[in-house]
Design a protein around this motif. Structure first.
Motif, PDB file in Angstrom:
ATOM      1  N   PHE A 144       0.841  -1.208   0.000  1.00  0.00           N
ATOM      2  CA  PHE A 144       0.000   0.000   0.000  1.00  0.00           C
ATOM      3  C   PHE A 144       0.871   1.250   0.000  1.00  0.00           C
ATOM      4  N   LEU A 145       1.889   1.269   0.850  1.00  0.00           N
ATOM      5  CA  LEU A 145       2.776   2.432   0.936  1.00  0.00           C
ATOM      6  C   LEU A 145       3.548   2.649  -0.352  1.00  0.00           C
ATOM      7  N   ILE A 146       3.956   1.553  -0.982  1.00  0.00           N
ATOM      8  CA  ILE A 146       4.690   1.664  -2.240  1.00  0.00           C
ATOM      9  C   ILE A 146       3.857   2.401  -3.289  1.00  0.00           C
ATOM     10  N   ASN A 147       2.577   2.053  -3.379  1.00  0.00           N
ATOM     11  CA  ASN A 147       1.720   2.685  -4.387  1.00  0.00           C
ATOM     12  C   ASN A 147       1.261   4.080  -3.987  1.00  0.00           C
ATOM     13  N   ILE A 148       0.998   4.290  -2.700  1.00  0.00           N
ATOM     14  CA  ILE A 148       0.481   5.588  -2.278  1.00  0.00           C
ATOM     15  C   ILE A 148       1.552   6.679  -2.387  1.00  0.00           C
TER      16      ILE A 148
END
Length: 204
Positions: free
Chosen positions: A113-117
């Motif tokens: 999630f953090l990678i994409n956000i």
């Protein structure tokens, strides 16, 4: 649904990026369930970008060099961290740490999630791409944008899950060969660094 939208979205989703690299690495290290958890996390990471585009925040970020660069710097820093974490023996490609518990999968999904956000290009993508498929005569443009965004997310999850399952399928061959595992660590780390450099030099 316009075939142009489906084809373009598929090309964007299937193209190697940070989410694809992380999903492949996770599938190799922890198996099929973890690979699917990574695919799910990457997919959920699209939601804030879609919401930002709908709410107009993406337009503000696109217009503001400071806001765009701030998010870009965070994204680059996180990718460099992922590269370092991948090289560690107890990091992303830790074959021994293959816990199948819910906590492990939650951590995997959160990282994805953090990678994409932290990828500002996703917000710009939704701002520039989705409106092209919303006609001026559309009675409910918000609903239409949500439909298009949902299709993109479903496509992302399916494609990324396939990546994760494929990586899990060849996992045993990697586990049994330390040299291949070491080569994979270096390759994935290099991929994260390359994507970080690409993001660092990306314009609005």
């Amino acid at each position: 649904m316009e075939p142009e939208y489906l084809i373009t979205s598929f090309i964007i989703v299937v193209s190697p990026g940070t989410g694809v690299v992380y999903t492949l690495a996770t599938g190799l290290a922890r198996g099929a369930r973890a690979g699917i958890a990574a695919a799910f996390g990457c997919t959920i990471g699209i939601v804030p970008h879609l919401a930002a585009a709908i709410g107009g925040l993406a337009a503000v970020m696109h217009a503001s060099a400071t806001a765009f660069n701030a998010l870009k710097i965070l994204g680059v820093a996180y990718l460099i961290y992922m590269a370092w974490n991948t090289l560690r023996e107890d990091g992303v490609l830790n074959i021994d740490g293959q816990s199948s518990g819910g906590t492990s999968h939650l951590r995997t999904a959160t990282t994805a999630f953090l990678i994409n956000i932290l990828n500002p290009k996703l917000s710009i993508f939704f701002l520039a791409f989705l409106p092209q498929f919303i006609m001026p005569t559309e009675e409910d443009p918000l609903r239409r944008m949500l439909e298009l965004g949902s299709i993109f997310m479903i496509m992302t999850f399916v494609v990324f899950a396939i990546y994760g399952l494929f990586a899990a399928a060849v996992r045993e061959r990697v586990v049994s060969r330390p040299r291949i595992l070491a080569w994979m660590r270096r390759s994935f780390a290099a991929a994260f660094v390359a994507l970080g450099i690409k993001l660092a030099f990306a314009g609005r």
